[in-house]
Design a protein around this motif. Structure first.
Motif, short mmCIF file in Angstrom:
data_model
loop_
_atom_site.label_atom_id
_atom_site.label_comp_id
_atom_site.label_asym_id
_atom_site.label_seq_id
_atom_site.Cartn_x
_atom_site.Cartn_y
_atom_site.Cartn_z
N ASP A 134 0.83 -1.20 0.00
CA ASP A 134 0.00 0.00 0.00
C ASP A 134 0.87 1.25 0.00
O ASP A 134 0.61 2.21 -0.73
N TYR A 135 1.89 1.23 0.85
CA TYR A 135 2.77 2.39 0.97
C TYR A 135 3.50 2.67 -0.35
O TYR A 135 3.61 3.83 -0.77
N GLN A 136 3.99 1.62 -1.00
CA GLN A 136 4.72 1.82 -2.25
C GLN A 136 3.82 2.44 -3.33
O GLN A 136 4.27 3.29 -4.11
N VAL A 137 2.56 2.01 -3.36
CA VAL A 137 1.62 2.57 -4.33
C VAL A 137 1.36 4.04 -4.03
O VAL A 137 1.36 4.89 -4.94
N ASP A 138 1.13 4.37 -2.77
CA ASP A 138 0.89 5.77 -2.39
C ASP A 138 2.13 6.63 -2.65
O ASP A 138 2.03 7.75 -3.16
N ARG A 139 3.27 6.08 -2.30
CA ARG A 139 4.52 6.83 -2.53
C ARG A 139 4.73 7.07 -4.03
O ARG A 139 5.14 8.17 -4.44
N MET A 142 2.52 9.93 -5.27
CA MET A 142 2.92 11.26 -4.80
C MET A 142 4.21 11.73 -5.47
O MET A 142 4.36 12.90 -5.79
N LEU A 143 5.14 10.81 -5.70
CA LEU A 143 6.35 11.17 -6.45
C LEU A 143 5.98 11.62 -7.86
O LEU A 143 6.53 12.61 -8.37
N ALA A 144 5.05 10.90 -8.48
CA ALA A 144 4.67 11.22 -9.86
C ALA A 144 3.88 12.52 -9.94
O ALA A 144 4.12 13.35 -10.84
N LEU A 145 2.94 12.71 -9.03
CA LEU A 145 2.13 13.94 -9.06
C LEU A 145 3.01 15.15 -8.78
O LEU A 145 2.85 16.22 -9.40
N ARG A 146 3.95 15.01 -7.86
CA ARG A 146 4.88 16.10 -7.57
C ARG A 146 5.73 16.42 -8.81
O ARG A 146 5.95 17.60 -9.14
N ALA A 147 6.20 15.40 -9.50
CA ALA A 147 7.00 15.61 -10.70
C ALA A 147 6.19 16.33 -11.78
O ALA A 147 6.71 17.20 -12.49
N LEU A 148 4.92 15.96 -11.92
CA LEU A 148 4.06 16.63 -12.90
C LEU A 148 3.95 18.13 -12.58
O LEU A 148 4.04 18.97 -13.48
N CYS A 149 3.77 18.46 -11.30
CA CYS A 149 3.68 19.87 -10.90
C CYS A 149 4.97 20.62 -11.20
O CYS A 149 4.94 21.74 -11.73
N GLU A 194 11.80 5.90 -10.08
CA GLU A 194 11.56 5.21 -8.81
C GLU A 194 10.08 4.88 -8.67
O GLU A 194 9.71 3.79 -8.23
N ALA A 195 9.22 5.83 -9.04
CA ALA A 195 7.77 5.62 -8.92
C ALA A 195 7.28 4.48 -9.81
O ALA A 195 6.33 3.76 -9.45
N SER A 196 7.91 4.27 -10.95
CA SER A 196 7.45 3.24 -11.88
C SER A 196 7.70 1.83 -11.37
O SER A 196 7.19 0.86 -11.94
N LYS A 197 8.47 1.71 -10.28
CA LYS A 197 8.74 0.38 -9.72
C LYS A 197 7.55 -0.16 -8.92
O LYS A 197 7.48 -1.35 -8.64
N ALA A 198 6.64 0.75 -8.51
CA ALA A 198 5.47 0.30 -7.74
C ALA A 198 4.48 -0.40 -8.67
O ALA A 198 4.33 -0.02 -9.83
N PRO A 199 3.77 -1.39 -8.17
CA PRO A 199 2.88 -2.19 -9.02
C PRO A 199 1.51 -1.53 -9.25
O PRO A 199 0.47 -2.13 -8.99
N LEU A 200 1.51 -0.29 -9.70
CA LEU A 200 0.24 0.39 -9.95
C LEU A 200 0.01 0.48 -11.45
O LEU A 200 0.38 1.44 -12.11
N ASN A 201 -0.57 -0.57 -12.02
CA ASN A 201 -0.78 -0.65 -13.45
C ASN A 201 -2.23 -0.42 -13.80
O ASN A 201 -3.14 -0.92 -13.13
N ALA A 202 -2.47 0.34 -14.87
CA ALA A 202 -3.83 0.63 -15.30
C ALA A 202 -4.59 -0.65 -15.62
O ALA A 202 -5.81 -0.71 -15.47
#
Length: 584
Positions: A134-139, A142-149, A194-202
């Motif tokens: 859960d933590y890795q997905v949330d992290r 947030m890393l990705a959204l911050r990078a977008l900003c 780093e964010a792409s290592k989390a298992p959050l796939n569409a």
């Protein structure tokens, strides 16, 4: 005396140089918070919610489209601070107090991301339901959204403070100087990898699940990486960055192809899972969260769309209008796309292109022309071109998402990078072989906008094979304009075009450092300025003259932040509006 008083007062103010950051509420920093999985989820959602705020969305429209050939201000709009701010931008006469020069809305999102990144890991020790997965997905999100900003901030301000520490209360002294854009982009790339290592796939969500495109999944992360590499390659002319852009585009295209489920009426497998011509508007701007979408900012009531694009009725019953309307570039059509009309400066769409009918409305008698239809009407455009006229006004609800990335974006990013890889020293035949691949991508995006009965009018390689590399570069830009008008992308397309044709842009140092060293900012590309101002009429030459060099591409640093943070340096293109001395 005023200068010294101001410096003394500023030294007493233990506030951030980003003094307009919205602090988290008391509950967020309370010792009883950050105890459960639900607490983390609420803060992750708060970061996404901040991204959908009116302040953010309004800037995406103004920053991304208003400074270009796409939009004008409606002359009947109320005289107000908004009117003044928009007129300053149009005249290239921005003041350092201009409301659209504020970056606080994006730093508010960044701060929320930083809070989650600082605090979420501790919850695993308190709540066993909050796992490392859960933590890795949330992290990751947030890393990705911050990078977008930060990517938005770099493209609009160039030099900005790079902050990764969470800002929790007003007693913190977090005065931070600006970082050079090269440093910020490198940090964003590292975070995204780093964010792409989390298992959050569409692919983990079904078609009807908004999280498939409402969260920063791996598809969104890889698309953002492609976008950053394409931007950096345009600035630095680095071939390796173009290659990285292509690699990430390929990953997204492959992922979207694997996720596609063939529909009942789909007789053959689609090469690219895009909505058919008759369904483009409905899929993208009515139903939303379409199969081809990659990341959409979710919105329940997008009042920013209403304020800027919506021709609405005020409560008094008198007619009211949004701040912005389309330019007359969107007024006329030609019969079909030829090598000449495809690159036309006067007419953008073919009359057989379904996107023409979804972009704007026809004007009523006595009204200003071409109010934006995209993201406004819930009524899909006609299913096929028969009368060759636009529908009249039919406004719907304003619960529209803003589509930040979709598959056609990735396809055209790849086409743009491929064109830049072509070496003009090669023989004509060799160049044609290389240009055929980006042509196929442009053709695929363009052809899907043609109804089945008009496919005979689609682009033909035999018509375009004699075009030069420079003409193909413009072809990609024109197709992006047709596909993404009013969605906040055009200015960045023009910026990349500009950077590719100038030398001497130094992203490794801030503009303040360059000023100190006596380095001249490179002059802007004349052809880009012509495109930017082509709908300005008699004002065009004056605007071009004011856009002297690279510094004028960017917004001024907010005056309110410079007052309280002596570390900040003003963009040399702008003058301070108060009486204290400049920082350089």
């Amino acid at each position: 005396m005023k200068k010294y008083i101001l410096m003394f007062v500023s030294s007493l103010m233990l506030v951030s140089c980003l003094d307009t950051i919205i602090l988290p509420d008391d509950k967020t920093v309370d010792e009883d918070f950050w105890k459960t999985k639900e607490d983390v989820s609420s803060m992750v959602n708060a970061a996404y919610s901040a991204m959908s705020s009116d302040d953010v969305i309004a800037r995406l429209f103004v920053w991304g489209d208003y400074r270009t050939d796409e939009l004008n201000r409606t002359s009947s709009a109320d005289i107000s601070a908004t009117t003044t701010a928009l007129d300053e931008i149009a005249a290239v006469n921005m003041q350092t107090t201009n409301m659209y020069g504020s970056w606080s809305a994006f730093y508010s999102v960044i701060n929320r991301c930083n809070i989650v990144l600082d605090r979420a890991a501790d919850v695993m020790a308190v709540d066993p339901n909050y796992t490392d997965g859960d933590y890795q997905v949330d992290r990751s999100q947030m890393l990705a959204l911050r990078a977008l900003c930060y990517f938005y901030l770099v493209r609009n301000f160039r030099d900005v403070p790079y902050i990764t520490e969470s800002y929790m209360n007003s007693s913190q002294n977090t005065q931070v100087a600006q970082s050079a854009p090269a440093y910020i982009l490198e940090r964003c790339i590292a975070d995204l990898e780093e964010a792409s290592k989390a298992p959050l796939n569409a692919s983990g969500y079904n078609k009807s699940d908004w999280r498939r495109v409402g969260w920063m999944t791996n598809d969104a992360i890889h698309t953002l990486l492609a976008d950053i590499y394409l931007w950096r390659a345009s600035v630095t002319h680095n071939a390796a960055d173009y290659e990285q852009c292509i690699n990430y585009c390929d990953q997204v295209i492959e992922s979207k192809q694997k996720q596609h489920v063939r529909g009942r009426n789909e007789l053959t497998e689609k090469e690219y899972p895009l909505a058919d011509a008759s369904d483009i508007y409905k899929a993208l701007f009515v139903t939303q969260n379409a199969e081809e979408s990659i990341f959409e900012i979710q919105s329940r009531s997008n009042s920013a769309v209403c304020s800027y694009y919506y021709k609405y009725k005020k409560e008094s019953g008198t007619a009211g209008e949004g701040w912005l309307k389309a330019t007359t570039l969107f007024a006329n059509t030609h019969d079909n796309y030829t090598a000449t009309t495809f690159l036309s400066d006067a007419t953008l769409y073919s009359s057989k292109d379904m996107r023409y009918y979804g972009a704007c409305y026809i004007p009523s008698t006595g009204e200003e022309s071409y109010h934006v239809r995209k993201m406004i009407s819930q009524t899909p455009v006609q299913t096929k071109v028969t009368t060759k006229t636009r529908e009249s006004y039919d406004y719907g609800g304003l619960d529209r998402n803003l589509n930040v990335y979709r598959l056609t974006d990735v396809m055209l990013m790849k086409a743009e990078a491929l064109v830049q890889q072509v070496d003009t020293a090669l023989s004509t035949t060799e160049q044609q072989d290389l240009l055929r691949v980006p042509f196929n991508l442009i053709q695929a995006v363009n052809t899907r906008a043609l109804h089945q009965e008009n496919l005979a009018d689609s682009m033909k390689w035999t018509t375009y094979r004699t075009q030069t590399k420079e003409q193909f570069e413009r072809m990609v830009m024109q197709e992006r304009l047709r596909e993404f008008c009013f969605e906040g992308r055009r200015w960045y397309d023009l910026m990349r075009y500009n950077y590719r044709h100038i030398d001497g842009a130094d992203y490794s140092r801030t503009m303040g450092e360059l000023v100190d060293e006596g380095v001249q900012m490179p002059a802007n590309y004349t052809e880009m300025l012509k495109l930017m101002t082509r709908m300005r009429g008699t004002e065009a030459s004056g605007v071009q003259a004011k856009m002297a060099n690279e510094a004028y591409l960017y917004m001024p640093v907010p005056n309110s932040d410079i007052i309280v943070c002596p570390l900040l340096r003003q963009n040399p293109a702008y003058k301070d509006t108060n009486e204290y001395e400049k920082n350089y």
